[in-house]
Motif scaffolding. Structure first.
Motif, PDB file in Angstrom:
ATOM      1  N   GLN A 185       5.374  -9.714   4.595  1.00 11.57           N
ATOM      2  CA  GLN A 185       4.632  -9.010   3.656  1.00 11.57           C
ATOM      3  C   GLN A 185       3.163  -8.998   3.780  1.00 11.57           C
ATOM      4  OE1 GLN A 185       6.388  -7.557   1.536  1.00 11.57           O
ATOM      5  NE2 GLN A 185       8.501  -8.014   2.017  1.00 11.57           N
ATOM      6  N   VAL A 186       2.714 -10.073   4.607  1.00 11.02           N
ATOM      7  CA  VAL A 186       1.049 -10.142   5.032  1.00 11.02           C
ATOM      8  C   VAL A 186       1.002  -8.540   5.613  1.00 11.02           C
ATOM      9  CG1 VAL A 186      -0.808 -10.973   6.197  1.00 11.02           C
ATOM     10  CG2 VAL A 186       0.824 -12.440   4.724  1.00 11.02           C
ATOM     11  N   ALA A 187       1.621  -8.361   6.870  1.00 11.79           N
ATOM     12  CA  ALA A 187       1.512  -7.357   7.546  1.00 11.79           C
ATOM     13  C   ALA A 187       1.458  -6.114   6.919  1.00 11.79           C
ATOM     14  CB  ALA A 187       2.341  -7.386   8.944  1.00 11.79           C
ATOM     15  N   ARG A 188       2.850  -5.932   5.969  1.00  7.25           N
ATOM     16  CA  ARG A 188       2.986  -4.706   5.291  1.00  7.25           C
ATOM     17  C   ARG A 188       1.785  -4.400   4.440  1.00  7.25           C
ATOM     18  NH1 ARG A 188       8.420  -4.732   2.451  1.00  7.25           N
ATOM     19  NH2 ARG A 188       9.425  -4.184   4.526  1.00  7.25           N
ATOM     20  N   GLN A 189       1.553  -5.465   3.726  1.00 12.13           N
ATOM     21  CA  GLN A 189       0.346  -5.300   2.666  1.00 12.13           C
ATOM     22  C   GLN A 189      -1.001  -4.771   3.378  1.00 12.13           C
ATOM     23  OE1 GLN A 189      -0.716  -8.318  -0.143  1.00 12.13           O
ATOM     24  NE2 GLN A 189      -0.189  -6.960  -1.655  1.00 12.13           N
ATOM     25  N   TRP A 190      -1.281  -5.458   4.756  1.00  9.52           N
ATOM     26  CA  TRP A 190      -2.450  -5.235   5.485  1.00  9.52           C
ATOM     27  C   TRP A 190      -2.270  -3.604   5.874  1.00  9.52           C
ATOM     28  CZ3 TRP A 190      -3.200  -7.538  11.267  1.00  9.52           C
ATOM     29  CH2 TRP A 190      -4.346  -7.338  11.517  1.00  9.52           C
ATOM     30  N   ARG A 191      -1.155  -3.132   6.224  1.00 12.75           N
ATOM     31  CA  ARG A 191      -0.900  -1.608   6.622  1.00 12.75           C
ATOM     32  C   ARG A 191      -1.272  -0.821   5.819  1.00 12.75           C
ATOM     33  NH1 ARG A 191       4.156   1.110   6.107  1.00 12.75           N
ATOM     34  NH2 ARG A 191       3.857   3.016   7.451  1.00 12.75           N
ATOM     35  N   HIS A 192      -0.935  -1.157   4.328  1.00 13.93           N
ATOM     36  CA  HIS A 192      -0.824  -0.210   3.100  1.00 13.93           C
ATOM     37  C   HIS A 192      -2.557  -0.198   2.911  1.00 13.93           C
ATOM     38  CE1 HIS A 192      -0.800   0.257  -1.351  1.00 13.93           C
ATOM     39  NE2 HIS A 192      -0.440   1.671  -0.704  1.00 13.93           N
ATOM     40  N   TRP A 193      -3.288  -1.272   2.620  1.00  7.60           N
ATOM     41  CA  TRP A 193      -4.686  -1.271   2.290  1.00  7.60           C
ATOM     42  C   TRP A 193      -5.439  -0.724   3.417  1.00  7.60           C
ATOM     43  CZ3 TRP A 193      -5.368  -6.942   0.344  1.00  7.60           C
ATOM     44  CH2 TRP A 193      -4.547  -7.356  -0.819  1.00  7.60           C
ATOM     45  N   CYS A 194      -5.020  -0.645   4.587  1.00 11.02           N
ATOM     46  CA  CYS A 194      -6.069  -0.172   5.847  1.00 11.02           C
ATOM     47  C   CYS A 194      -5.681   1.424   5.751  1.00 11.02           C
ATOM     48  CB  CYS A 194      -5.694  -0.816   7.053  1.00 11.02           C
ATOM     49  SG  CYS A 194      -6.867  -2.556   7.157  1.00 11.02           S
ATOM     50  N   ASN A 195      -4.656   1.947   5.487  1.00 10.80           N
ATOM     51  CA  ASN A 195      -4.432   3.151   5.425  1.00 10.80           C
ATOM     52  C   ASN A 195      -4.935   3.968   4.297  1.00 10.80           C
ATOM     53  OD1 ASN A 195      -2.518   4.426   7.534  1.00 10.80           O
ATOM     54  ND2 ASN A 195      -1.425   2.488   7.222  1.00 10.80           N
ATOM     55  N   GLY A 196      -5.747   3.393   3.322  1.00 10.33           N
ATOM     56  CA  GLY A 196      -6.438   3.923   2.136  1.00 10.33           C
ATOM     57  C   GLY A 196      -7.736   3.694   2.357  1.00 10.33           C
ATOM     58  N   SER A 197      -8.704   3.533   1.258  1.00  9.66           N
ATOM     59  CA  SER A 197      -9.972   3.349   1.166  1.00  9.66           C
ATOM     60  C   SER A 197     -10.065   2.058   0.236  1.00  9.66           C
ATOM     61  CB  SER A 197     -10.959   4.412   0.908  1.00  9.66           C
ATOM     62  OG  SER A 197     -10.566   4.855  -0.391  1.00  9.66           O
ATOM     63  N   GLY A 198     -11.192   1.206   0.350  1.00  8.73           N
ATOM     64  CA  GLY A 198     -11.283   0.003  -0.497  1.00  8.73           C
ATOM     65  C   GLY A 198     -10.639  -0.998  -0.217  1.00  8.73           C
ATOM     66  N   TYR A 199      -9.658  -1.168   0.522  1.00  8.10           N
ATOM     67  CA  TYR A 199      -8.716  -1.889   1.028  1.00  8.10           C
ATOM     68  C   TYR A 199      -8.076  -2.660  -0.168  1.00  8.10           C
ATOM     69  CZ  TYR A 199      -7.746  -6.418   3.745  1.00  8.10           C
ATOM     70  OH  TYR A 199      -7.143  -7.279   4.385  1.00  8.10           O
ATOM     71  N   VAL A 200      -8.443  -3.756  -0.658  1.00  4.93           N
ATOM     72  CA  VAL A 200      -7.640  -4.501  -1.775  1.00  4.93           C
ATOM     73  C   VAL A 200      -7.533  -3.463  -3.109  1.00  4.93           C
ATOM     74  CG1 VAL A 200      -9.502  -5.695  -2.608  1.00  4.93           C
ATOM     75  CG2 VAL A 200      -7.249  -6.580  -3.048  1.00  4.93           C
TER      76      VAL A 200
END
Length: 288
Positions: A185-200
Motif C-alpha cells: 500500500q505504500v508503493a501503491r499510494q506513492w505511485r498514485h501521488w506522483c502521477n498527479g500534482s501536489g503529492y499528498v
C-alpha cells in the motif's frame, strides 16, 4: 567538540506498533533537537554519519525507520497494510513525541529527506517544530520531468510497482536501487501521488480528511541538486505550494561547485558529501 552518545531506541506509536530508532545525544551543551525524517524505503543507518555530525555540533538527533522498513518491519511485507499516509500520521508523529521526551524544553527541528519532509503536514504535533530543513523533497510529479526521466519514472511507478505488487504482494524496490522492499500500500499510494500534482494533495478529501499543510508556518529551507531527476525545481515548487502558509527558502546545488562527482537524490547524506553539511548546521543555528 561534543562526544556523541549513541543508543538504540524503540518508538511506540499510537496503535502500540513499535519502530526501531537510534538516539544521538551530545555530552555538552544542547543547542536543539533534530528529527531526521527518512526517505521512502531508506533505513536509519543511512543517516548515521550525518546524525553524528549534527550531534558533534550540539544537537540531539533521532533517526528511525518507518513501519515496514528495516528493523521496523513487523511481520511479512505481504501482511503489512501500512501506507505513506500512516507514515506521516503515525510514524513521524510518534518519532517526534519520542524526541521531545528525550530532550524536553529544547527547540525542535526536522531534517526531512524526500518523503520525510513531504509528510509533515500529516503530523498533528508538527506545529511544535521551530524549523524545517528539507533535502530532495518535492512532489515527484512525473509530468514535470524531462522526456527520458519521465520514461524511467513511468516504468518504475506504472509498470514495476503494479507488477511487483501483483506477483509478490509487495514492491521489490531494491532490485532497481530504490531502497528497501516496500509494503504494497505504500508503493501503491506513492505511485498514485506522483502521477498527479501536489503529492499528498492528491489524497485530500479522499483518504486524508484532516491535515495541517495549510497551517504550518515555521521557517523552512528546501535544498535540491541539479543532478536529481526527481526533485527538480518544478517539483520542489509544487510541493512547497501545498504548505500554503510556510515561509520557504530554496537552494539548488551543483556538485561541480563543491568538487563532488554527484549529489543526486541521495548523496547529500553520504560521508563523501560532508562538506555540504554546514548548510544544515548553519540553518539550525539561525533558528536555535
Amino acid at each position: 567538540m561534543n562526544q556523541t552518545q549513541i543508543n538504540e531506541q524503540t518508538i511506540v506509536c499510537s496503535d502500540h506498533i513499535t519502530l526501531a530508532a537510534t538516539l544521538f545525544r551530545p555530552s555538552n551543551e544542547l543547542k536543539g533537537a533534530v528529527l531526521i525524517g527518512p526517505a521512502t524505503g531508506i533505513k536509519r543507518q543511512f543517516y548515521a554519519s550525518f546524525a553524528s555530525y549534527l550531534c558533534d555540533n550540539g544537537y540531539g538527533v533521532l533517526t528511525f525507520e518507518n513501519l515496514g522498513i528495516g528493523e521496523s518491519n513487523q511481520g511479512l511485507l505481504t501482511d503489512n497494510t501500512v501506507t505513506l499516509q500512516s507514515w506521516g500520521e503515525k510514524d513521524l508523529t510518534a518519532a517526534f513525541e519520542h524526541l521531545k521526551a528525550q530532550f524536553p524544553d529544547a527547540k525542535y527541528h526536522l531534517v526531512g529527506h524526500s518523503a520525510g519532509g513531504q509528510l509533515i503536514g500529516l503530523m498533528p504535533n508538527a506545529h511544535q517544530l521551530s524549523s524545517v530543513f528539507n533535502f530532495a523533497c518535492s512532489s515527484g510529479c512525473l509530468a514535470n520531468m524531462s522526456l527520458i526521466n519521465k520514461f524511467k519514472a513511468h516504468f518504475f511507478m506504472n509498470f514495476f510497482i503494479p507488477l511487483n505488487n501483483l506477483l509478490f504482494g509487495h514492491t521489490k524496490s531494491q532490485l532497481v536501487g530504490m531502497g528497501e522492499p516496500l509494503p504494497k500500500q505504500v508503493a501503491r499510494q506513492w505511485r498514485h501521488w506522483c502521477n498527479g500534482s501536489g503529492y499528498v494533495k492528491m489524497a485530500f478529501g479522499r483518504t486524508v480528511h484532516q491535515h495541517w499543510y495549510d497551517e504550518l508556518a515555521m521557517p523552512s529551507m528546501w535544498v535540491n541538486a541539479v543532478d536529481d531527476y526527481i526533485a527538480i525545481n518544478e517539483n520542489v515548487a509544487d510541493m512547497i505550494s501545498v504548505f500554503s502558509q510556510m515561509p520557504a527558502q530554496t537552494l539548488t546545488l551543483d556538485p561541480k561547485d563543491h568538487d563532488l562527482s554527484e549529489i543526486g537524490h541521495m548523496k547529500f547524506f553520504s560521508r563523501q558529501s560532508q562538506k555540504l553539511w554546514p548548510l544544515a548546521t548553519d540553518w539550525l543555528s539561525k533558528h536555535a
